[in-house]
Design an enzyme around this catalytic site. Structure first.
Site, PDB file in Angstrom:
ATOM      1  N   GLN A 152      52.336  -6.754   1.261  1.00 51.50           N
ATOM      2  CA  GLN A 152      53.556  -7.527   1.536  1.00 51.50           C
ATOM      3  C   GLN A 152      54.508  -6.786   2.473  1.00 51.50           C
ATOM      4  O   GLN A 152      55.281  -7.401   3.190  1.00 51.50           O
ATOM      5  CB  GLN A 152      54.305  -7.861   0.240  1.00 51.50           C
ATOM      6  CG  GLN A 152      53.630  -8.908  -0.631  1.00 51.50           C
ATOM      7  CD  GLN A 152      53.681 -10.330  -0.053  1.00 51.50           C
ATOM      8  OE1 GLN A 152      54.526 -10.665   0.770  1.00 51.50           O
ATOM      9  NE2 GLN A 152      52.758 -11.158  -0.488  1.00 51.50           N
TER      10      GLN A 152
ATOM     11  N   THR B  55      27.751  -7.169   7.258  1.00 56.28           N
ATOM     12  CA  THR B  55      28.095  -7.567   8.624  1.00 56.28           C
ATOM     13  C   THR B  55      29.583  -7.865   8.719  1.00 56.28           C
ATOM     14  O   THR B  55      30.117  -8.624   7.904  1.00 56.28           O
ATOM     15  CB  THR B  55      27.286  -8.821   9.029  1.00 56.28           C
ATOM     16  OG1 THR B  55      25.901  -8.518   8.865  1.00 56.28           O
ATOM     17  CG2 THR B  55      27.575  -9.224  10.465  1.00 56.28           C
TER      18      THR B  55
ATOM     19  N   HIS C 275      46.121 -12.312   6.020  1.00 55.66           N
ATOM     20  CA  HIS C 275      46.654 -13.675   5.886  1.00 55.66           C
ATOM     21  C   HIS C 275      48.082 -13.742   5.353  1.00 55.66           C
ATOM     22  O   HIS C 275      48.610 -14.817   5.108  1.00 55.66           O
ATOM     23  CB  HIS C 275      45.710 -14.553   5.039  1.00 55.66           C
ATOM     24  CG  HIS C 275      45.737 -14.255   3.571  1.00 55.66           C
ATOM     25  ND1 HIS C 275      46.363 -15.070   2.659  1.00 55.66           N
ATOM     26  CD2 HIS C 275      45.208 -13.239   2.857  1.00 55.66           C
ATOM     27  CE1 HIS C 275      46.210 -14.574   1.443  1.00 55.66           C
ATOM     28  NE2 HIS C 275      45.507 -13.455   1.541  1.00 55.66           N
TER      29      HIS C 275
ATOM     30  N   CYS D 208      49.058 -15.742  -6.709  1.00 55.58           N
ATOM     31  CA  CYS D 208      47.641 -15.433  -6.848  1.00 55.58           C
ATOM     32  C   CYS D 208      47.137 -15.868  -8.203  1.00 55.58           C
ATOM     33  O   CYS D 208      45.944 -16.042  -8.402  1.00 55.58           O
ATOM     34  CB  CYS D 208      47.412 -13.949  -6.636  1.00 55.58           C
ATOM     35  SG  CYS D 208      48.026 -13.434  -5.027  1.00 55.58           S
TER      36      CYS D 208
ATOM     37  N   SER E 140      46.408  -6.593   4.438  1.00 54.07           N
ATOM     38  CA  SER E 140      45.718  -7.888   4.460  1.00 54.07           C
ATOM     39  C   SER E 140      46.236  -8.712   5.628  1.00 54.07           C
ATOM     40  O   SER E 140      47.396  -8.596   6.016  1.00 54.07           O
ATOM     41  CB  SER E 140      45.942  -8.622   3.138  1.00 54.07           C
ATOM     42  OG  SER E 140      45.286  -9.873   3.175  1.00 54.07           O
TER      43      SER E 140
END
Ligand code: PLP
Length: 392
Positions: free
Chosen positions: A180, A238, A202, A326, A200
């Site tokens: 955050q 990958t 997104h 979440c 992160s």
């Protein structure tokens, strides 16, 4: 026409247009496996290198210290387990706080079941970890401390410099979940002297399903995923190159636009709180009054349930969250508000409003107007309101 207003940017964000532009060719032109040695692979690998450079630069790390993961959750799982398993001969005591993201707390709980001794540090009423408390529990048996840079429910920012300094002086490993804080605070891993940091994409206007773990050069960490030699042989699988490219661009833009974005969301947030206080009584703002992220307002409403407010706002096209996004979907009470000592009867009455770069004042006026009606409606039928009125 039905209106839609998104005030849930702490749970995720839309993808910035410039970010999307950079990602598109990576799906159907430069689509090689970055691990392949032919020209398609090399082209993809070049883009991956560039993305890694951008993420590294955003936190003043070296590119070789950035490992792409599937997101913040994986990075937190990996950081904690990987550092603990690589250092479990040095001791068996590990420390975190009571207000961490579930991906940190659940990992600590699992390690606790495996036999590690865990201290979950308390916080004060503003959500701050007390440095003296931390110093008191550090011992020669402590191998890892993990404290988040800023909280995702109430926005409180920790004294992360001082915490890191204290932990590192004792030669103990320090990890921080900066998901955050990244894009809202200037973060410099060298200055902070952290061993590992979770990021992160997104939450910073990049795509979902990609994040990164910073690991300081020389720090030993055990792999969580094994298999191929991707990510310097530390994280097999990958790499999601289009997402990494988007994350890199989002990180670059976040740093470039940090001040403007912060000024904008803070102004909107403060305007929202002022208007809220002007129109609705019996509200409580949670989190540190000053030392908190600019885009979050966490509010408790007397007598009425947060979930009802959220569902009624949703009927008006307004998206908010009841505390921990979440874990919305289940109705678990907020462990963050509990740790901060928010009274039990208020914990469930809480809504987190979080603002985006493109939120407008006009949207906020619409939300306040709807909220005023909803709160009145719910309070009129609330048995609690009736009981309190009778008692007076
Ligand atoms: C969202 C969030 C995470 C999880 O990140 P994902 O990429 O969604 O897995 C971890 N920590 C904090 C503080 C968050 O806000």
């Amino acid at each position: 026409m039905e209106r839609k207003v998104f005030l849930d940017s702490a749970s995720t964000t839309y993808v910035n247009a410039e970010v999307l532009q950079e990602m598109l060719p990576v799906f159907d032109t430069v689509y090689g496996n970055a691990n392949s040695l032919h020209n398609f692979g090399r082209a993809a690998n070049e883009l991956l290198d560039k993305a890694r450079d951008r993420v590294a630069k955003a936190i003043n790390a070296k590119a070789s210290e950035i490992y792409f993961t599937s997101g913040g959750t994986e990075a937190n799982n990996w950081a904690i387990k990987g550092l603990v398993y690589a250092n479990n001969l040095k001791g068996n005591h590990i420390i975190t706080s009571q207000i961490e993201h579930d991906s940190v707390l659940e990992t600590f709980k699992e390690l606790e079941h495996e036999g590690f001794r865990v201290t979950y540090l308390p916080v004060d009423k503003n959500g701050i970890v007390n440095l003296a408390n931390l110093m008191h529990v550090l011992s020669s048996n402590t191998i890892l401390v993990s404290i988040m840079t800023a909280n995702n429910e109430v926005g409180t920012i920790q004294h992360i410099n001082a915490i890191s300094k204290t932990v590192k002086e004792k030669g103990i490993l320090f990890h921080t979940d900066a998901v955050q804080a990244f894009s809202n605070l200037k973060i410099d891993v060298k200055e902070l002297n952290v061993d590992a940091m979770t990021l992160s994409s997104h939450k910073i206007y990049g795509p979902k399903g990609i994040g990164a773990l910073y690991v300081k050069r020389g720090v030993k960490i055990k792999n969580l995923l094994i298999g191929g030699s991707q990510e310097f042989s530390k994280r097999a699988g990958t790499v999601n190159v289009p997402a990494a490219v988007g994350f890199g661009k989002a990180a670059e833009l976040a740093i470039r636009d940090m001040k403007a974005t912060n000024d904008k969301t803070k102004n909107l947030r403060d305007y929202f709180i002022r208007e809220l206080k002007n129109h609705i009584t019996g509200i409580h703002i949670n989190g540190h009054p000053i030392q908190r992220l600019p885009h979050i307002a966490n509010v408790s409403f007397d007598y009425i349930d947060g979930e009802s407010i959220m569902l009624m706002l949703d009927l008006d096209g307004i998206a908010v969250s009841t505390g921990a996004a979440c874990s919305s979907g289940d109705t678990k009470e907020s462990h963050v508000l509990r740790a901060m000592g928010v009274p039990t009867e208020l914990i469930k009455n809480t809504i987190r409003f979080s603002f985006t770069k493109r939120t407008t004042k006009e949207e906020i006026n619409y939300v306040i107007e709807k909220l005023e009606v909803i709160v009145k409606k719910l309070r009129d039928i609330s048995p609690l309101t009736k009981r309190i009125k009778k008692e007076r």
